[in-house]
Write an enzyme that holds these catalytic residues in place. Sequence first.
Site, PDB file in Angstrom:
ATOM      1  N   SER A 236       0.836  -1.197   0.000  1.00 42.42           N
ATOM      2  CA  SER A 236       0.000   0.000   0.000  1.00 42.42           C
ATOM      3  C   SER A 236       0.875   1.253   0.000  1.00 42.42           C
ATOM      4  O   SER A 236       1.708   1.423  -0.883  1.00 42.42           O
ATOM      5  CB  SER A 236      -0.950  -0.059   1.199  1.00 42.42           C
ATOM      6  N   ASP A 459      -8.753  -4.387  -6.332  1.00 41.52           N
ATOM      7  CA  ASP A 459      -8.344  -3.740  -5.087  1.00 41.52           C
ATOM      8  C   ASP A 459      -8.944  -2.334  -5.039  1.00 41.52           C
ATOM      9  O   ASP A 459      -8.783  -1.545  -5.973  1.00 41.52           O
ATOM     10  CB  ASP A 459      -6.819  -3.659  -5.040  1.00 41.52           C
ATOM     11  N   HIS A 488      -6.678  -6.367  -0.482  1.00 46.67           N
ATOM     12  CA  HIS A 488      -5.625  -5.354  -0.449  1.00 46.67           C
ATOM     13  C   HIS A 488      -4.396  -5.954   0.208  1.00 46.67           C
ATOM     14  O   HIS A 488      -4.364  -6.168   1.419  1.00 46.67           O
ATOM     15  CB  HIS A 488      -6.128  -4.138   0.338  1.00 46.67           C
TER      16      HIS A 488
END
Length: 537
Positions: A236, A459, A488
Amino acid sequence: MRAAVLHGTAGSLLLTGLVAAPAGGAPAWPGPVRSAETRGTAVAAERAAAAGVRFGKCPRAEHLPSNVRCGTVTVPLDYALPDGKRIRLTVSRVRATGKDPHDAKRAVPRQGALVYNPGGPGASGMYFPLIGFLPEWKRIGAAYDLVGYAPRGVGRSAPLSCRDPAHPPKPLLQSPTAPSASYKKARIAEAKAYARGCARRSGSALRHYTSLNNARDLDVLRAALGERKLTFMGASYGTYFGALYATLFPTHVRRMVFDSAVNPDPEKVWYENNLDQSAAFELRWADFRAWMARYDKVYGLGRTAEEVRRSYEKARARLASSPAGGTVGPAQLQGAFLQAGYYDDYWPQRALALSAYLKGDPKPLIQVAGPHPEAAAEQENGSAVYTAVECNDAPWPTDWRVWDRDNTRLARIAPFETWDNVWMNLPCAYWQAPRQRPLDVRTLPGELPPTLILAAERDAATPHEGAEELQRRLWGSVLVTENGAGTHGIAGGPNKCVNGYLDAYLLEGGLPERNAACAPHREPVPPASARTARRRA
């Protein structure tokens, strides 16, 4: 356990980091030239290499088992002034086992340290070394020291807060998808107060909590660990400052994995990225509703996604008039279901909680969505770091009318997350510290070793377009996509195909010749207890 170890608390662009570039062209950032910060990083790295990391028993505050060892690394607060104020970052490590998990008699050569960041901004990676005990990670844990750390501002690493964590504000129970003018006015006032609190509590140090400094800290950590070149995996937001590292220090890279990549386009960082995220969450929310509809015989929430949506809205309305247990209103309901947008292994539990609540039993919903006062300080710390990094990283619109216009339009087609995303990021409209211009992430042919990018096609937190953009900017990188999936963070998860590419790259340096795709992992199914209870009802 995997989600807790690998990823931070679900929130907004976790991205939970942020936009405008200068008029007329590319961002006004000098790039990886020999700036004062670059020289300062070299000085700090040289010192760290000489000092190393003195690993020992982890402090009780870390809540880590005895087989994990902890230490600290000293970095400059301001890299332009490496002899000025310094801060300490906490580090955790489990050494490489050196043992083949499939053949106890076979020794595995150590390949160095694998450093991990779970994203945020504001998430700690201190728990990462525990991942080596999971079956999917044992081969990697045999070859690498697994190293986690708390970035600047996080945990005990020169922690930030923007309001007194001992006296958190009363949780907001309401979360309207079509907020009134008076509600917007109240949230604007709250955002201004939070921005003032950040400035008041941190003073001049606040400006130094940035993604660029996170990248520089990573190079100092590399040196302190005794690694000539860095092996790194970021998830991320961790992919964003990992990409900054690749741009600033390409010759210091050994291998890099970017898991669920943030779009690094300077025009997207960070305001536009958050708009894209809100739109993507609407699609993932639709996926979750369709899943619940397929198991209508278990949950009784509706046989179509639209019927499930009406059940959800019925619960929202009921909670608005009478919060469950006095603590769970529409805001807490939405927060719990937002987490399900990140990880589909949350789906059965969330669906069961919604079903039970509508049938008169609020306890499961209170359990998954209720407040946790014991975590208030940690949550405030994460929010403060998230806000500081995102607001410092890039220009944001400072006129509320721009936010209101853009998000009112978006909320017509994507109401699920849009306004909550606004409230989380709105302090950046009123930020008092200087803003940076985003670095133009980019490497030239032969400048950076081949890198691996992993992404799930659906995602929501980091839409797939971001992974595609990152690949275009990092020459020689290869993108592996988990088609039809939306979790994710996919490294080391349930998809054996994805893990095969991860292992081949980290253990052997192998990459496919071109972009590759994996079939989706199997979606969760309701637990047998839920199916049995439904049949008996």
